[in-house]
Structures are given as structure tokens and as C-alpha cells.
Design a protein around this motif. Sequence first.
Motif, PDB file in Angstrom:
ATOM      1  N   GLY A  28       0.761  -0.726   0.388  1.00  0.00           N
ATOM      2  CA  GLY A  28      -0.248   0.343  -0.173  1.00  0.00           C
ATOM      3  C   GLY A  28       0.944   1.213  -0.266  1.00  0.00           C
ATOM      4  N   GLU A  29       1.897   0.632  -0.528  1.00  0.00           N
ATOM      5  CA  GLU A  29       2.661   2.663  -0.093  1.00  0.00           C
ATOM      6  C   GLU A  29       3.928   1.923  -1.833  1.00  0.00           C
ATOM      7  OE1 GLU A  29       3.522   4.858   1.861  1.00  0.00           O
ATOM      8  OE2 GLU A  29       2.298   4.413   3.382  1.00  0.00           O
ATOM      9  N   PRO A  30       3.905   3.358  -2.798  1.00  0.00           N
ATOM     10  CA  PRO A  30       3.435   4.054  -1.980  1.00  0.00           C
ATOM     11  C   PRO A  30       1.820   4.845  -2.483  1.00  0.00           C
ATOM     12  CG  PRO A  30       4.048   4.919  -4.380  1.00  0.00           C
ATOM     13  CD  PRO A  30       4.486   3.932  -3.583  1.00  0.00           C
ATOM     14  N   PRO A  31       0.339   5.208  -1.399  1.00  0.00           N
ATOM     15  CA  PRO A  31      -0.832   5.555  -2.074  1.00  0.00           C
ATOM     16  C   PRO A  31      -0.757   4.985  -3.310  1.00  0.00           C
ATOM     17  CG  PRO A  31      -0.167   6.730   0.469  1.00  0.00           C
ATOM     18  CD  PRO A  31       0.778   6.339  -0.914  1.00  0.00           C
ATOM     19  N   ALA A  32      -0.587   5.639  -3.862  1.00  0.00           N
ATOM     20  CA  ALA A  32      -0.453   6.541  -6.041  1.00  0.00           C
ATOM     21  C   ALA A  32      -0.596   5.360  -6.451  1.00  0.00           C
ATOM     22  CB  ALA A  32       0.496   7.444  -6.455  1.00  0.00           C
ATOM     23  N   ALA A  33       0.312   3.710  -5.904  1.00  0.00           N
ATOM     24  CA  ALA A  33       0.577   3.105  -6.812  1.00  0.00           C
ATOM     25  C   ALA A  33      -0.915   2.084  -6.965  1.00  0.00           C
ATOM     26  CB  ALA A  33       1.322   1.748  -5.986  1.00  0.00           C
ATOM     27  N   GLN A  34      -1.696   2.219  -5.783  1.00  0.00           N
ATOM     28  CA  GLN A  34      -2.885   1.249  -5.876  1.00  0.00           C
ATOM     29  C   GLN A  34      -3.791   2.244  -6.300  1.00  0.00           C
ATOM     30  OE1 GLN A  34      -3.818  -1.691  -4.475  1.00  0.00           O
ATOM     31  NE2 GLN A  34      -5.150  -1.218  -5.833  1.00  0.00           N
ATOM     32  N   ALA A  35      -3.714   3.754  -6.282  1.00  0.00           N
ATOM     33  CA  ALA A  35      -4.342   4.556  -6.797  1.00  0.00           C
ATOM     34  C   ALA A  35      -4.688   3.910  -8.371  1.00  0.00           C
ATOM     35  CB  ALA A  35      -4.757   5.805  -6.685  1.00  0.00           C
ATOM     36  N   THR A  36      -3.300   4.087  -9.204  1.00  0.00           N
ATOM     37  CA  THR A  36      -3.433   4.640 -10.699  1.00  0.00           C
ATOM     38  C   THR A  36      -4.012   2.428 -10.502  1.00  0.00           C
ATOM     39  OG1 THR A  36      -1.417   5.678  -9.639  1.00  0.00           O
ATOM     40  CG2 THR A  36      -1.618   3.836 -11.987  1.00  0.00           C
ATOM     41  N   MET A  37      -3.674   1.204 -10.139  1.00  0.00           N
ATOM     42  CA  MET A  37      -4.366   0.473 -10.689  1.00  0.00           C
ATOM     43  C   MET A  37      -5.933   0.308 -10.374  1.00  0.00           C
ATOM     44  SD  MET A  37      -3.884  -3.006 -10.872  1.00  0.00           S
ATOM     45  CE  MET A  37      -1.840  -3.143 -10.869  1.00  0.00           C
ATOM     46  N   ASN A  38      -5.989   0.841  -9.422  1.00  0.00           N
ATOM     47  CA  ASN A  38      -7.474   0.858  -9.486  1.00  0.00           C
ATOM     48  C   ASN A  38      -8.173   2.180 -11.134  1.00  0.00           C
ATOM     49  OD1 ASN A  38      -7.236  -0.081  -7.438  1.00  0.00           O
ATOM     50  ND2 ASN A  38      -8.328   1.866  -5.659  1.00  0.00           N
ATOM     51  N   LYS A  39      -7.484   3.048 -10.990  1.00  0.00           N
ATOM     52  CA  LYS A  39      -8.247   3.906 -12.190  1.00  0.00           C
ATOM     53  C   LYS A  39      -8.153   2.865 -13.476  1.00  0.00           C
ATOM     54  CE  LYS A  39      -5.032   6.977 -14.192  1.00  0.00           C
ATOM     55  NZ  LYS A  39      -4.478   8.414 -14.356  1.00  0.00           N
ATOM     56  N   LEU A  40      -6.914   2.571 -13.684  1.00  0.00           N
ATOM     57  CA  LEU A  40      -6.362   1.995 -15.147  1.00  0.00           C
ATOM     58  C   LEU A  40      -7.570   0.705 -15.423  1.00  0.00           C
ATOM     59  CD1 LEU A  40      -3.126   2.365 -15.667  1.00  0.00           C
ATOM     60  CD2 LEU A  40      -4.596   4.222 -16.655  1.00  0.00           C
ATOM     61  N   THR A  41      -7.710  -0.171 -14.433  1.00  0.00           N
ATOM     62  CA  THR A  41      -8.438  -1.056 -14.055  1.00  0.00           C
ATOM     63  C   THR A  41      -9.940  -0.413 -14.786  1.00  0.00           C
ATOM     64  OG1 THR A  41      -7.308  -2.137 -12.475  1.00  0.00           O
ATOM     65  CG2 THR A  41     -10.040  -2.805 -12.887  1.00  0.00           C
ATOM     66  N   LEU A  42     -10.597   0.009 -13.948  1.00  0.00           N
ATOM     67  CA  LEU A  42     -12.106   1.269 -14.008  1.00  0.00           C
ATOM     68  C   LEU A  42     -11.934   1.588 -15.141  1.00  0.00           C
ATOM     69  CD1 LEU A  42     -13.070   3.351 -10.880  1.00  0.00           C
ATOM     70  CD2 LEU A  42     -14.018   0.749 -11.369  1.00  0.00           C
ATOM     71  N   VAL A  43     -10.623   2.034 -15.982  1.00  0.00           N
ATOM     72  CA  VAL A  43     -10.608   2.670 -17.633  1.00  0.00           C
ATOM     73  C   VAL A  43     -10.712   1.261 -19.178  1.00  0.00           C
ATOM     74  CG1 VAL A  43     -10.550   4.907 -17.535  1.00  0.00           C
ATOM     75  CG2 VAL A  43      -8.803   3.305 -17.921  1.00  0.00           C
ATOM     76  N   GLY A  44     -10.553  -0.325 -18.158  1.00  0.00           N
ATOM     77  CA  GLY A  44     -10.964  -1.529 -18.902  1.00  0.00           C
ATOM     78  C   GLY A  44      -8.976  -1.444 -18.893  1.00  0.00           C
ATOM     79  N   TYR A  45      -8.246  -1.555 -18.361  1.00  0.00           N
ATOM     80  CA  TYR A  45      -6.457  -1.948 -18.683  1.00  0.00           C
ATOM     81  C   TYR A  45      -6.734  -3.322 -18.289  1.00  0.00           C
ATOM     82  CZ  TYR A  45      -4.222   1.886 -20.432  1.00  0.00           C
ATOM     83  OH  TYR A  45      -4.225   3.271 -21.792  1.00  0.00           O
ATOM     84  N   ALA A  46      -5.689  -4.415 -18.547  1.00  0.00           N
ATOM     85  CA  ALA A  46      -5.435  -5.674 -17.510  1.00  0.00           C
ATOM     86  C   ALA A  46      -4.729  -5.574 -17.084  1.00  0.00           C
ATOM     87  CB  ALA A  46      -5.377  -6.150 -19.416  1.00  0.00           C
ATOM     88  N   ARG A  47      -4.717  -5.742 -15.636  1.00  0.00           N
ATOM     89  CA  ARG A  47      -3.611  -5.997 -15.210  1.00  0.00           C
ATOM     90  C   ARG A  47      -2.371  -6.151 -15.551  1.00  0.00           C
ATOM     91  NH1 ARG A  47      -3.236  -6.319  -9.208  1.00  0.00           N
ATOM     92  NH2 ARG A  47      -1.463  -7.046  -8.599  1.00  0.00           N
ATOM     93  N   GLU A  48      -2.242  -7.443 -15.951  1.00  0.00           N
ATOM     94  CA  GLU A  48      -0.553  -6.453 -16.606  1.00  0.00           C
ATOM     95  C   GLU A  48       0.031  -6.013 -17.344  1.00  0.00           C
ATOM     96  OE1 GLU A  48       0.671  -9.073 -20.251  1.00  0.00           O
ATOM     97  OE2 GLU A  48       0.327 -10.982 -18.958  1.00  0.00           O
ATOM     98  N   ASP A  49      -1.084  -5.039 -18.406  1.00  0.00           N
ATOM     99  CA  ASP A  49      -0.995  -3.961 -19.262  1.00  0.00           C
ATOM    100  C   ASP A  49      -0.479  -3.028 -18.131  1.00  0.00           C
ATOM    101  OD1 ASP A  49      -0.997  -5.098 -21.102  1.00  0.00           O
ATOM    102  OD2 ASP A  49      -2.694  -4.676 -21.357  1.00  0.00           O
ATOM    103  N   ILE A  50      -1.213  -2.984 -16.932  1.00  0.00           N
ATOM    104  CA  ILE A  50      -1.087  -2.094 -16.224  1.00  0.00           C
ATOM    105  C   ILE A  50       0.186  -1.706 -14.921  1.00  0.00           C
ATOM    106  CG2 ILE A  50      -2.070  -0.952 -13.436  1.00  0.00           C
ATOM    107  CD1 ILE A  50      -4.300  -1.437 -14.146  1.00  0.00           C
ATOM    108  N   LEU A  51       0.186  -3.393 -14.978  1.00  0.00           N
ATOM    109  CA  LEU A  51       1.729  -3.091 -14.521  1.00  0.00           C
ATOM    110  C   LEU A  51       3.002  -2.707 -15.174  1.00  0.00           C
ATOM    111  CD1 LEU A  51       1.191  -7.124 -12.301  1.00  0.00           C
ATOM    112  CD2 LEU A  51       1.601  -4.660 -11.292  1.00  0.00           C
ATOM    113  N   GLU A  52       2.734  -3.579 -16.448  1.00  0.00           N
ATOM    114  CA  GLU A  52       3.689  -3.442 -17.410  1.00  0.00           C
ATOM    115  C   GLU A  52       3.828  -1.816 -17.078  1.00  0.00           C
ATOM    116  OE1 GLU A  52       4.032  -4.497 -21.640  1.00  0.00           O
ATOM    117  OE2 GLU A  52       3.428  -6.779 -20.193  1.00  0.00           O
ATOM    118  N   LEU A  53       2.979  -0.718 -17.688  1.00  0.00           N
ATOM    119  CA  LEU A  53       2.939   0.815 -17.355  1.00  0.00           C
ATOM    120  C   LEU A  53       4.026   1.729 -16.253  1.00  0.00           C
ATOM    121  CD1 LEU A  53      -0.697   1.328 -18.818  1.00  0.00           C
ATOM    122  CD2 LEU A  53       1.768   1.464 -20.240  1.00  0.00           C
TER     123      LEU A  53
END
Length: 94
Positions: A28-53
Amino acid sequence: MSNQDEQDDESFAEARLIEAIENQLAAGEPPAAQATMNKLTLVGYAREDILELMAQVLAHSINQMLEQDAAFDTPAYEQALRNLPTLPDGTDAS
């Protein structure tokens, strides 16, 4: 260094960066990591793609630190995560 060695090194580095991102998410550190994961998931990115970004952002931040011979800039890193899918170089990953 052979082309295969370079590819192996790149694969190893990418795996370590993604591992670091996974660790940030788990902690849960930094908080922006989970916030970014949540945001990109909501707009349709796959988890693997989010991790790569996110790994690209981490690599960019580490590169900046090394080039500037300075401490890791956590606020800049968090802002770059929040800016995804726009990458630190200004290109859009979508």
C-alpha cells in the motif's frame, strides 16, 4: 554482449521492476500505486498492462535518479503514476 544476453538482461530487469510494483501494491506504499491500479482498471486496462506501464514509470524514475545523482524523487514518481496512461516522456500509452 550478444543480442540474446541483452534480451535476457532486459527480461530480468522488467521482471524485477514488476516485482517491485507488486510489492508496492501489497504494502500500500506509495498510495498512488493502488490508486493508479484502480483508475486504469476502471477504464479497461488489463492488470498485466497496468503493471507494465507502472514498471515503465518506475524505470524512468530510477533512470532520472541515476542521471541526476540524486535521491529517489518519491513525489515525482507518485505524480508520474497518477499521470498514467500518459507516460513520463509525454506519450500516451492508450
